[in-house]
Design an enzyme around this catalytic site. Sequence first.
Site, PDB file in Angstrom:
ATOM      1  N   LYS A  47      -7.626 -15.374  16.198  1.00  0.00           N
ATOM      2  CA  LYS A  47      -7.788 -14.994  14.791  1.00  0.00           C
ATOM      3  C   LYS A  47      -9.220 -14.628  14.422  1.00  0.00           C
ATOM      4  O   LYS A  47      -9.692 -14.941  13.326  1.00  0.00           O
ATOM      5  CB  LYS A  47      -7.264 -16.116  13.877  1.00  0.00           C
ATOM      6  CG  LYS A  47      -5.785 -16.415  14.110  1.00  0.00           C
ATOM      7  CD  LYS A  47      -5.292 -17.618  13.351  1.00  0.00           C
ATOM      8  CE  LYS A  47      -3.832 -17.892  13.696  1.00  0.00           C
ATOM      9  NZ  LYS A  47      -3.321 -19.118  13.095  1.00  0.00           N
ATOM     10  N   ASP A  75       2.412 -14.211  12.687  1.00  0.00           N
ATOM     11  CA  ASP A  75       1.267 -14.834  12.014  1.00  0.00           C
ATOM     12  C   ASP A  75       0.340 -13.718  11.530  1.00  0.00           C
ATOM     13  O   ASP A  75      -0.281 -13.041  12.341  1.00  0.00           O
ATOM     14  CB  ASP A  75       0.526 -15.745  12.989  1.00  0.00           C
ATOM     15  CG  ASP A  75      -0.558 -16.577  12.303  1.00  0.00           C
ATOM     16  OD1 ASP A  75      -1.014 -16.180  11.208  1.00  0.00           O
ATOM     17  OD2 ASP A  75      -0.949 -17.612  12.872  1.00  0.00           O
ATOM     18  N   GLU A 113       0.844  -1.201   0.000  1.00  0.00           N
ATOM     19  CA  GLU A 113       0.000   0.000   0.000  1.00  0.00           C
ATOM     20  C   GLU A 113       0.874   1.244   0.000  1.00  0.00           C
ATOM     21  O   GLU A 113       1.557   1.561   0.986  1.00  0.00           O
ATOM     22  CB  GLU A 113      -0.922   0.032   1.221  1.00  0.00           C
ATOM     23  CG  GLU A 113      -1.804   1.290   1.247  1.00  0.00           C
ATOM     24  CD  GLU A 113      -2.692   1.382   2.462  1.00  0.00           C
ATOM     25  OE1 GLU A 113      -3.249   2.466   2.708  1.00  0.00           O
ATOM     26  OE2 GLU A 113      -2.840   0.369   3.166  1.00  0.00           O
ATOM     27  N   HIS A 126      -2.896   9.989  -1.433  1.00  0.00           N
ATOM     28  CA  HIS A 126      -3.048   8.673  -2.043  1.00  0.00           C
ATOM     29  C   HIS A 126      -2.993   8.754  -3.565  1.00  0.00           C
ATOM     30  O   HIS A 126      -2.545   7.808  -4.229  1.00  0.00           O
ATOM     31  CB  HIS A 126      -4.349   8.024  -1.573  1.00  0.00           C
ATOM     32  CG  HIS A 126      -4.208   7.305  -0.264  1.00  0.00           C
ATOM     33  ND1 HIS A 126      -4.003   5.957  -0.178  1.00  0.00           N
ATOM     34  CD2 HIS A 126      -4.211   7.772   1.009  1.00  0.00           C
ATOM     35  CE1 HIS A 126      -3.893   5.602   1.085  1.00  0.00           C
ATOM     36  NE2 HIS A 126      -4.019   6.691   1.834  1.00  0.00           N
TER      37      HIS A 126
END
Length: 555
Positions: free
Chosen positions: A367, A443, A235, A541
């Site tokens: 998660k 992770d 990004e 952006h």
Amino acid sequence: MGVGGGSLLKQMADAKRKDEFDYCQDDQAIFGTEKKKMVDSQYSIPMGIFFSVFFSVVYYLLTNWREKIRNSTPLHAVTMTEMAAIITFLASCVYLLGFFGMSFVQATPEEEEEEDIVKSDVESVKQAVLKEVETIVSSEEDEEVIQAVVSGKTPSYSLESKLGDCKRAAFIRRVALERITGKSLDGLPLEGLDYESILGQCCEMPVGYVQIPVGIAGPLLLDGKEFSVPMATTEGCLVASTNRGFKAIHVSGGATSILLKDGMTRAPVVRFATARRAADLKFFLEEPLNFETIASVFNKSSRFGRLQTVRCAIAGKNLYIRFTCSTGDAMGMNMVSKGVQNVLEYLRSDFPDMDVIGISGNYCSDKKPAAVNWIEGRGKSVVCEAIIPEEVVKKVLKTDVASLVELNMLKNLTGSAMAGALGGFNAHASNIVSAVYLATGQDPAQNVESSHCITMMEAVNDGRDLHVSVTMPSIEVGTVGGGTQLASQSACLNLLGVKGANKDSPGGNARQLAKVVAASVLAGELSLMSAIAAGQLVNSHMKYNRSNKDASAKP
């Protein structure tokens, strides 16, 4: 191609290898012969002159010395002519010795270098031929295995164990996959990864790896120390924005972090015939007098895993038991799971009617967004804060304190509440968490609960300065195990000074990494909120997160 065919190919290849080797030996002999001829030719040209001069000189000296003996003339009375003859005789002897191969006389540096070059050329040719033969044999053997995978005779997952070569297994699996699917994997790199390092640890059935750029933001001034923070992301504008936040924090005197909790959780679900029996186990586990016994059973599983708390929740006749333990510098999921398994086996003696449904009953919770993590915490619970002077807000962040405070209240607090957010009272904490996690081998799926964050902004010092903080109750990180062992991720951990286990203070590296993550989120929140308040978000952006170049297009 069957087993017999493969054996025949190997025999043919062995025979070819021997022929090529003999060829190389013959070449070496030829090179040696050519060298001898070359040396001989250097001496063959003057041989007629040499023998004429040599015998003439010998005849002259012998004749003169005979006459001196007859005339009783001393032999040491040498004339100039005799002296020249003696010198010529000695030179001829040296030349003769050199011609017949006396290396200490013949060999010159140039000739020795020439001989070394010849030997080197022969060895190079030999190695090239052998390598070519090995390549042919390897290609034929690979093709046999590829066909076996495509036909289904050899399972793709078994290639590493059958071949004993992880990189070769990845190559064969990749080619077989392309043939089966009819799709090319040209853009997916194969070279450059140590496939041995991921075997049984990080990834099964690999066919390559994905490239993610790593940028560096910093320096981050946290608790009086500077850190250069690696961020792996695709990004645009993310690293630049975080870097601006680091600058604002640095010139303001740095950020301060506090570790509130440190404990990984695992919550199995067990079932009884009645709710009463489930309640009996709940009361037993939560009785303080029983904790020491349970902890001793749990702690046998690891040198670092130490049970901290046990919390239970009942749903009918089902009991969810949430164990929390310290895990040293490991993230600790496997460690806590082993400890839980030990306790469940111990409990069967007093509760034989207990039915273990699963080692994880989602009350952990791993998660996925969950209120239990938001309230109780999981992993490392960290608070990080900084005071940004009014001047820095204006010059570095290009906005003002009042605008930031108002935007934070309406966006991060009220707006998130309107959306029914669970732990998402922030602008983009998960952006920074994900980037640091990918760079340091964490992770990435645990970004879900690790990004639980509430961002607070308040005007202080009579409204002139900004107090900004992030509270993150469930940062799940480790500096040993899993992806932290890979070379690239290990290098990023080393950059932060938290690579591997902390021998002086077990768990110290993982705790430091959690603080760095929280401080990076603080910087990211500060910069993004400032961009929104100043109306710069869209323009930034458009400048940093858009490209007209198609990286996948082939030239």
